[in-house]
Structures are given as C-alpha cells and as structure tokens.
Design a protein around this motif. Structure first.
Motif, PDB file in Angstrom:
ATOM      1  N   VAL A  19       0.848  -1.179   0.000  1.00 32.61           N
ATOM      2  CA  VAL A  19       0.000   0.000   0.000  1.00 32.61           C
ATOM      3  C   VAL A  19       0.889   1.237   0.000  1.00 32.61           C
ATOM      4  CG1 VAL A  19      -1.703   1.345   1.287  1.00 32.61           C
ATOM      5  CG2 VAL A  19      -1.842  -1.155   1.289  1.00 32.61           C
ATOM      6  N   LEU A  20       0.607   2.174  -0.924  1.00 29.93           N
ATOM      7  CA  LEU A  20       1.333   3.433  -0.963  1.00 29.93           C
ATOM      8  C   LEU A  20       0.316   4.541  -1.211  1.00 29.93           C
ATOM      9  CD1 LEU A  20       3.782   5.330  -1.128  1.00 29.93           C
ATOM     10  CD2 LEU A  20       4.007   4.679  -3.548  1.00 29.93           C
ATOM     11  N   LEU A  47      -3.650   7.322  12.681  1.00 25.57           N
ATOM     12  CA  LEU A  47      -2.797   6.201  12.263  1.00 25.57           C
ATOM     13  C   LEU A  47      -1.378   6.399  12.772  1.00 25.57           C
ATOM     14  CD1 LEU A  47      -3.652   5.421   8.513  1.00 25.57           C
ATOM     15  CD2 LEU A  47      -3.781   3.827  10.439  1.00 25.57           C
ATOM     16  N   LEU A  48      -0.846   7.599  12.550  1.00 30.18           N
ATOM     17  CA  LEU A  48       0.514   7.919  12.970  1.00 30.18           C
ATOM     18  C   LEU A  48       0.747   9.419  12.811  1.00 30.18           C
ATOM     19  CD1 LEU A  48       1.961   8.414  10.017  1.00 30.18           C
ATOM     20  CD2 LEU A  48       2.133   5.936  10.010  1.00 30.18           C
ATOM     21  N   GLY A  62       0.263  -1.733  11.344  1.00 28.92           N
ATOM     22  CA  GLY A  62       1.359  -2.006  10.416  1.00 28.92           C
ATOM     23  C   GLY A  62       1.681  -0.886   9.448  1.00 28.92           C
ATOM     24  N   PHE A  63       1.044   0.263   9.564  1.00 29.91           N
ATOM     25  CA  PHE A  63       1.327   1.391   8.684  1.00 29.91           C
ATOM     26  C   PHE A  63       2.564   2.154   9.160  1.00 29.91           C
ATOM     27  CE2 PHE A  63      -2.035   1.615   5.611  1.00 29.91           C
ATOM     28  CZ  PHE A  63      -3.077   0.888   6.172  1.00 29.91           C
ATOM     29  N   GLU A  64       3.245   2.753   8.210  1.00 31.05           N
ATOM     30  CA  GLU A  64       4.350   3.636   8.519  1.00 31.05           C
ATOM     31  C   GLU A  64       4.436   4.745   7.483  1.00 31.05           C
ATOM     32  OE1 GLU A  64       7.562   0.780   8.693  1.00 31.05           O
ATOM     33  OE2 GLU A  64       8.240   1.395   6.700  1.00 31.05           O
ATOM     34  N   ALA A  65       5.152   5.809   7.822  1.00 33.66           N
ATOM     35  CA  ALA A  65       5.310   6.929   6.903  1.00 33.66           C
ATOM     36  C   ALA A  65       6.673   7.550   7.139  1.00 33.66           C
ATOM     37  CB  ALA A  65       4.216   7.965   7.122  1.00 33.66           C
ATOM     38  N   GLU A  66       7.231   8.115   6.090  1.00 30.29           N
ATOM     39  CA  GLU A  66       8.546   8.737   6.182  1.00 30.29           C
ATOM     40  C   GLU A  66       8.442  10.208   5.819  1.00 30.29           C
ATOM     41  OE1 GLU A  66      11.629   6.904   3.915  1.00 30.29           O
ATOM     42  OE2 GLU A  66      13.214   8.014   4.959  1.00 30.29           O
ATOM     43  N   PHE A  67       8.927  11.061   6.712  1.00 25.17           N
ATOM     44  CA  PHE A  67       8.978  12.493   6.469  1.00 25.17           C
ATOM     45  C   PHE A  67      10.224  12.782   5.633  1.00 25.17           C
ATOM     46  CE2 PHE A  67       8.835  16.897   6.788  1.00 25.17           C
ATOM     47  CZ  PHE A  67       9.929  17.428   7.442  1.00 25.17           C
ATOM     48  N   LYS A  68      10.020  13.339   4.439  1.00 23.23           N
ATOM     49  CA  LYS A  68      11.133  13.712   3.567  1.00 23.23           C
ATOM     50  C   LYS A  68      11.037  15.203   3.305  1.00 23.23           C
ATOM     51  CE  LYS A  68      11.852   9.275   1.283  1.00 23.23           C
ATOM     52  NZ  LYS A  68      11.980   8.555  -0.004  1.00 23.23           N
ATOM     53  N   LYS A  69      11.872  15.945   4.018  1.00 22.66           N
ATOM     54  CA  LYS A  69      11.817  17.402   3.929  1.00 22.66           C
ATOM     55  C   LYS A  69      12.155  17.887   2.526  1.00 22.66           C
ATOM     56  CE  LYS A  69      13.718  21.555   6.113  1.00 22.66           C
ATOM     57  NZ  LYS A  69      14.666  22.046   7.165  1.00 22.66           N
ATOM     58  N   SER A  70      13.160  17.261   1.903  1.00 26.30           N
ATOM     59  CA  SER A  70      13.611  17.715   0.584  1.00 26.30           C
ATOM     60  C   SER A  70      12.531  17.527  -0.474  1.00 26.30           C
ATOM     61  CB  SER A  70      14.878  16.964   0.171  1.00 26.30           C
ATOM     62  OG  SER A  70      14.610  15.575   0.088  1.00 26.30           O
ATOM     63  N   GLU A  71      11.655  16.566  -0.254  1.00 26.03           N
ATOM     64  CA  GLU A  71      10.572  16.288  -1.206  1.00 26.03           C
ATOM     65  C   GLU A  71       9.231  16.822  -0.712  1.00 26.03           C
ATOM     66  OE1 GLU A  71      12.641  12.046  -2.555  1.00 26.03           O
ATOM     67  OE2 GLU A  71      10.502  12.111  -2.017  1.00 26.03           O
ATOM     68  N   THR A  77       2.709   4.058   3.915  1.00 30.51           N
ATOM     69  CA  THR A  77       2.929   2.736   3.323  1.00 30.51           C
ATOM     70  C   THR A  77       2.569   1.630   4.298  1.00 30.51           C
ATOM     71  OG1 THR A  77       5.242   2.648   4.044  1.00 30.51           O
ATOM     72  CG2 THR A  77       4.813   3.575   1.860  1.00 30.51           C
ATOM     73  N   LYS A  78       2.305   0.459   3.692  1.00 32.30           N
ATOM     74  CA  LYS A  78       2.112  -0.761   4.457  1.00 32.30           C
ATOM     75  C   LYS A  78       2.571  -1.899   3.557  1.00 32.30           C
ATOM     76  CE  LYS A  78      -1.173  -3.581   7.063  1.00 32.30           C
ATOM     77  NZ  LYS A  78      -2.536  -3.691   7.629  1.00 32.30           N
ATOM     78  N   PRO A  79       3.441  -2.774   4.031  1.00 35.25           N
ATOM     79  CA  PRO A  79       4.027  -3.801   3.154  1.00 35.25           C
ATOM     80  C   PRO A  79       2.991  -4.766   2.557  1.00 35.25           C
ATOM     81  CG  PRO A  79       5.276  -3.604   5.195  1.00 35.25           C
ATOM     82  CD  PRO A  79       4.021  -2.802   5.380  1.00 35.25           C
TER      83      PRO A  79
END
Lengths: 114, 113
Positions: A19-20, A47-48, A62-71, A77-79
């Motif tokens: 999942v994206l 969720l988070l 099982g969800f996760e997220a990534e903070f990307k400042k440059s983007e 996501t979830k695998p």
C-alpha cells in the motif's frame, strides 16, 4: 499558510500487496504531519504522526510513513494490505504558530481486493 | 477511545430554520474544534475554541456561530440553515499544541431540505 495535497482520490490494491498513499505538504515553517483513517460511518482516528526526531514513523495496524523534507512528502505505506485496511485515509498538517489547527488533504479511498 | 459524544447523530431540517449541534467531552481537553466533511473537500475547519468563552474562526465559518460556556461542551449553531450546509459535522478535541493529536467524535449527519 499550510496546505496538503493527496495524489489519487482512489487507490485499489490486492490483498497482500504493498500500500502506498501519497501526501505532499506546503508549509513555511517546520511541519507536524498526521495520517488519520476513517472507516465507514465513523469518526477519524490517528494512524501515525511525525513531530520531531526520527523521520520514519510507525503507526497502528502495520502502517508507517517517512517524512522527507527535501521532497515535502509524507507518504503512507504498508508492506502487505489486508481487507480490514479498506477505509478513507487523510493526511493533515499543522505547524508552529498555526494556532493548533489542522489542515487536511482531500482524502484517499483505499480499496483492497481479493 | 476519547470520551467525545455528538448530538444529535442525524438531523433533517428545512431551509431557514436554526439548528444547534452539541459536542460533549469527558477528557477535560482545552481545545475543541468543529469540522465539516464534504466529498472532494476532506475536512474543513469551521470554528475552534481554546478555552471557555474563547473561540476563533476557521476556514469556512460563514453562516455558523459557536459557543463554549463550559469546558466540556462546544455548541455549533446554524442560524438559518441552507442546503449548502448539508454535510457531516465532526467535533474534535485536543490538549493544545500543534503536535497534539486531535481526537474525533462520531459525527452528525445533517440534511437541509
């Protein structure tokens, strides 16, 4: 001022697939970022969230997220998708000096198919 | 679950009539919010409160007023309902601070005929 853009109002995945869900934000100050989930006929639940520190945050189910400042992104996501993940998901942003107010994206409806 | 209730849960009313929605919390949180949810718009902030008798406007405040006379109750009033105010209304609470999680109530579905 802050804003959130969620790309894709509907996303369909097969059970067991990745999942994206995409979220991009705009903020003139360091943001705090949230993902909320809404099941049919219910309120929203967290969720988070990202506040400070580690940029990869893990949430419930099982969800996760990534903070990307440059983007300026905070994709969720979830695998491996499960049927119970079918819901509407909202990305939201708040920021220091923003008056404790959340600005929401327009939402992404996640469908999980067998 | 955070102790938030909304009443009524469903309401049908006619154009031009006044409507009041109630949000009640048992968490003693300082901040309370009213949002509306519409397809294609996500959630939009109507009004919020940062303490008893302290309120401020949100993004879509026209046609709405609020009051907070007690910590636990936050009222949303549509002075003269219009069809454009047909929506699902959510109340939320938080302890304050932009990092704080907002906790949402179950929603009120309002239909204005």
């Amino acid at each position: 001022a802050q804003s959130v853009t969620q790309l894709g109002s509907h996303v369909s995945v097969s059970e067991g697939a990745l999942v994206l869900l995409r979220c991009n934000y705009s903020s003139s100050v360091p943001p705090y970022l949230f993902w909320y989930v809404q099941y049919p006929n219910q309120g929203l639940q967290l969720l988070l969230k990202y506040t400070t520190g580690a940029t990869l945050v893990k949430g419930i189910n099982g969800f996760e997220a990534e903070f990307k400042k440059s983007e300026t992104s905070f994709h969720l996501t979830k695998p491996s998708a499960h049927m119970s993940d079918a819901a509407e998901d909202f990305c939201a942003v708040s920021a220091t000096g923003g008056g404790n107010k959340l600005t929401f994206g327009t939402g992404t409806q996640l469908k999980v198919e067998l | 679950d955070a102790g938030i209730t909304q009443s009524p849960r469903h309401k049908v009313t006619e154009t031009g009539t006044p409507v009041t929605l109630r949000c009640h919390q048992t968490e003693n949180h300082r901040y309370m919010y009213w949002y509306r949810q519409d397809p294609g718009h996500g959630l939009r902030l109507i009004h919020y409160s940062y303490g008893v008798k302290d309120t401020d406007k949100g993004e879509v405040s026209d046609g709405y007023s609020v009051s907070r006379s007690k910590t636990e109750d936050f009222l949303l009033t549509l002075e003269s309902a219009t069809s454009s105010q047909t929506s699902v209304y959510f109340c939320a609470i938080s302890g304050g601070g932009e990092q704080e999680t907002q906790y949402f109530g179950p929603g009120t579905r309002l239909l204005v005929l």
